[in-house]
Write a protein that holds these residues in place. Structure first.
Motif, PDB file in Angstrom:
ATOM      1  N   MET A   1      -9.334  21.305 -44.869  1.00 51.21           N
ATOM      2  CA  MET A   1      -9.354  22.481 -43.999  1.00 51.21           C
ATOM      3  C   MET A   1      -9.069  23.755 -44.779  1.00 51.21           C
TER       4      MET A   1
ATOM      5  N   ARG B   1     -15.125  29.117 -42.887  1.00 55.84           N
ATOM      6  CA  ARG B   1     -15.520  28.059 -41.936  1.00 55.84           C
ATOM      7  C   ARG B   1     -17.027  28.005 -41.720  1.00 55.84           C
TER       8      ARG B   1
ATOM      9  N   LEU C   1     -13.636  19.060 -36.619  1.00 55.56           N
ATOM     10  CA  LEU C   1     -14.266  19.893 -37.651  1.00 55.56           C
ATOM     11  C   LEU C   1     -15.603  20.443 -37.166  1.00 55.56           C
TER      12      LEU C   1
ATOM     13  N   CYS D   1     -16.199  24.615 -37.466  1.00 57.45           N
ATOM     14  CA  CYS D   1     -16.881  24.958 -38.710  1.00 57.45           C
ATOM     15  C   CYS D   1     -18.373  25.080 -38.421  1.00 57.45           C
TER      16      CYS D   1
END
Length: 75
Positions: free
Chosen positions: A16, A24, A58, A62
């Motif tokens: 991360m 991101r 995620l 992202c």
């Protein structure tokens, strides 16, 4: 900063930090498993686990162009 490549062999906290350092936004993600919702679409035997749930999180946090995974093959 725009990153073209990230290696996904890091512990999730380190991963991360890398994703954050790229704003991101990445071009592609290459992993063994898919996010939970995608796995459920490609195989009827998909069972969520910590990794697929992490990838699910995620996928919502992202931006990416492509996500390649290979766990659900039949050969």
């Amino acid at each position: 900063m725009h990153c073209n490549r990230i290696t996904f062999s890091y512990p999730k906290d380190a991963l991360m930090k890398i994703v954050d350092s790229c704003g991101r936004e990445v071009d592609l993600i290459l992993s063994h498993c898919a996010p939970t919702t995608i796995a459920a679409r490609v195989t009827e035997n998909a069972e969520p686990d910590r990794l697929t749930d992490y990838f699910e999180s995620l996928s919502h946090n992202c931006r990416f162009r492509y996500w390649f995974f290979g766990h659900y093959h039949d050969n």
